[in-house]
Scaffold this active site. Structure first.
Site, PDB file in Angstrom:
ATOM      1  N   CYS A 128       0.836  -1.213   0.000  1.00  0.00           N
ATOM      2  CA  CYS A 128       0.000   0.000   0.000  1.00  0.00           C
ATOM      3  C   CYS A 128       0.866   1.257   0.000  1.00  0.00           C
ATOM      4  CB  CYS A 128      -0.966  -0.004   1.174  1.00  0.00           C
ATOM      5  SG  CYS A 128      -0.165  -0.083   2.795  1.00  0.00           S
ATOM      6  N   HIS A 181      -1.478   1.331   7.451  1.00  0.00           N
ATOM      7  CA  HIS A 181      -1.979   1.295   6.074  1.00  0.00           C
ATOM      8  C   HIS A 181      -1.891   2.676   5.440  1.00  0.00           C
ATOM      9  CE1 HIS A 181      -4.172  -0.206   2.692  1.00  0.00           C
ATOM     10  NE2 HIS A 181      -5.227   0.566   2.903  1.00  0.00           N
TER      11      HIS A 181
END
Length: 451
Positions: A113, A399
Site C-alpha cells: 500500500c 496502512h
C-alpha cells in the site's frame, strides 16, 4: 523463474513466468491482467488441491513446462438500460470513469500500500506522464544504469495501464523493478514482505526518474523533474560563538513540516522545518561548534510536496514511533513569507496580476489554451491536489491510502484496488489527532497566471 502454461476456459496462456521468490498471489495477479478474473475468484488446480495465495512454491511441486488449469469468472461490465433515465451506477464502467472522474485502483501485492498510494499521487501529475512518454530516447544514454532504466520504463507503462483500464491494475512489473533498484523494499520478515515507508518510496522513485529523464532530455527539458518538483533553498549558516557566517544552497524535492507541541498548522511546521542546528568544524575556533541554519525558498516548482515529519526513532523500543498530533493544512497554501528576498521580488508582479478567471490552478501545456507569446508565472500560491495518508501507530505497519483530486475537481480515495469518491470538505479532516488516516505527504499544484 519457472515457465508454465495455464488453461482457462477455451484459452491457453503459454510461457507464463512464475517468480518463485514471490508468493502465488503475485502469479494470480499476472493472470488477473490477462483474464480479468480477480485473484480471490481464481481456482488453480495443483497437486494436493487448490493453489493458496501464500503457499510455499517449493512445496507446491510445480515443474518447468507444466500445464495448469484455472477456473473462475471474469468481472462483468455493467450495461446501461436501453430506455429510461440513465444513472451513473447503471453506465458501463468505461463511461462511469468519465462521469465520476477516477482511474483504476492498484492491486495490493502483499504489504504494498505504501507503493500504491505513492503511485496514485504521482500518476495525477500530467506533466510527469508527458515526460515519461518521451522516454527512452532513440538511443538510450549510457549514463543511466539498467535498473534505473527498467524502473523508469515500468513507471511509464504502469501509468499507461492506469489510464486505459477500469478494473484494478496489478503493478507486478513495477514492483519487480522497484525491488531490483532498491533492495530495501524486498525486506522479508518471517517469509512475508514487510511494510515500507511511503515517503522513502516517493523520494527514491523521484530520484530515479529525475536521473533517467535528465539523461534523455536536452535544453529546457533536460531536468524535467526539477521543474516539476524541485525546490531550491538558500540558507544563512551562522555560528553564534565565532560570528562566522556563510550562505549555502541546496535542491530538495519536498519541504518538511516539523511537528511539536507548538505546531497546530502546516505553515507553522514549515517555518520550523526551514530552521535547524548543525555541528561542524569552526576554522576560527579550531574545534567543532554549533551553527544555526535559517533557510528560505529561492525557486519554486509546479508541484510543491510537503512531508509531515510524523515518524521518529524511539530508542526505548528500538523502532519507529509516530507523532499523532493534529496539524491542520489548507486547501490553498501561500508560501510567499517563506521565500528569499530575491524570489519575493520575482513573485510581486504575478501576485498583483489577475488570477485565472475560473479559479483553475492547472498548468497548461505549451500551446494549450494560452497564446504562445504569454508565459505562465508562479504566484507562490498553491492548491491541494493530493494527500497521502497513514493509518496506524508505526511506520513499519499500518496502512497507506492516496486521496487525489481529479481533473473535474472531484476527489477520489484510492485504497489500493478500491477507488471511493470523497467530498472536498472531508479532505482537510485528515489532519491527525487519533487513529484515523492522517496526512503524511501533501502535494500542492501551483496557481499561476499568464503575463
Amino acid at each position: 523463474m519457472l515457465k508454465v502454461s495455464v488453461k482457462w476456459q477455451k484459452e491457453v496462456f503459454s510461457n507464463m513466468e512464475i517468480d518463485t521468490t514471490q508468493p502465488p498471489y503475485v502469479f494470480k495477479c499476472q493472470l488477473y491482467d490477462l483474464t480479468g478474473v480477480p485473484p480471490e475468484r481464481q481456482k488453480i488446480v495443483v497437486k494436493g488441491g487448490l493453489l493458496k495465495d501464500d503457499a510455499d512454491w517449493s512445496k507446491v511441486g510445480i515443474k518447468e513446462g507444466q500445464k495448469l488449469m484455472m477456473m473462475g469468472t471474469a468481472d462483468e461490465i455493467v450495461k446501461a438500460p436501453e430506455k429510461g433515465p440513465i444513472f451513473a451506477e447503471d453506465m458501463p464502467e468505461e463511461e462511469q470513469v468519465v462521469a465520476v472522474g477516477h482511474s483504476a485502483g492498484l492491486v495490493n501485492l502483499g504489504n504494498t500500500c505504501y507503493m500504491n498510494s505513492t503511485l496514485q499521487c504521482l500518476h495525477s501529475v500530467p506533466e510527469l506522464k508527458s515526460a515519461l512518454i518521451q522516454y527512452p530516447p532513440p538511443v538510450r544514454s549510457n549514463t543511466v544504469d539498467q535498473s534505473s532504466h527498467s524502473l523508469t520504463v515500468a513507471t511509464r507503462e504502469l501509468f499507461n495501464e492506469l489510464d486505459k483500464n477500469v478494473r484494478p491494475v496489478a503493478p507486478v512489473r513495477f514492483l519487480t523493478a522497484l525491488r531490483s533498484k532498491y533492495p530495501q523494499f524486498a525486506q522479508l520478515h518471517n517469509g512475508v514482505y514487510m511494510q515500507q515507508d511511503a515517503e522513502e518510496c516517493w523520494t527514491q522513485l523521484l530520484f530515479t526518474l529525475s536521473s533517467a529523464l535528465r539523461s534523455s532530455g536536452s535544453g529546457e527539458d533536460a531536468d524535467a523533474l526539477k521543474k516539476f518538483f524541485g525546490i531550491d533553498l538558500v540558507g544563512r549558516v551562522h555560528c553564534p560563538e565565532s560570528g562566522e557566517e556563510s550562505m549555502e544552497t541546496e535542491s530538495v524535492y519536498s519541504l518538511k513540516c516539523h511537528i511539536s507541541q507548538e505546531v497546530n498548522h502546516l505553515h507553522e511546521g514549515l517555518k520550523r522545518g526551514l530552521k535547524s542546528e548543525l555541528e561542524k568544524s569552526s576554522p576560527s575556533l579550531g574545534r567543532s561548534a554549533v551553527y544555526t541554519k535559517d533557510s528560505r525558498i529561492n525557486d519554486l516548482p509546479r508541484y510543491l510536496t510537503v512531508q509531515f515529519v510524523r515518524f521518529f526513532w524511539k530508542r526505548e523500543t528500538n523502532q519507529k514511533a509516530k507523532i499523532l498530533r493534529k496539524v491542520d493544512y489548507p486547501l490553498s497554501l501561500d508560501v510567499y513569507d517563506l521565500c528569499s528576498d530575491d524570489l519575493c521580488k520575482r513573485l510581486e508582479v504575478p501576485r498583483r496580476g489577475p488570477s485565472n478567471a475560473s479559479g483553475d490552478s492547472s498548468v497548461s501545456a505549451p500551446g494549450e489554451g494560452t497564446p504562445p507569446e504569454k508565459e505562465k508565472h508562479l504566484t507562490g500560491i498553491y492548491d491541494l491536489v493530493a494527500v497521502l495518508t497513514h493509518k496506524g501507530r508505526s511506520a513499519d505497519s499500518g496502512h497507506y491510502v492516496a486521496w487525489v483530486k481529479q481533473e473535474n475537481g472531484k476527489w477520489i480515495q484510492f485504497d489500493d484496488d478500491n477507488p471511493i469518491p470523497q467530498r472536498e470538505e472531508d479532505i482537510t479532516r485528515l489532519s491527525g489527532g487519533g487513529d484515523w488516516h492522517m496526512a503524511y505527504i501533501c502535494m500542492y499544484r501551483a496557481r499561476d497566471i499568464s503575463i
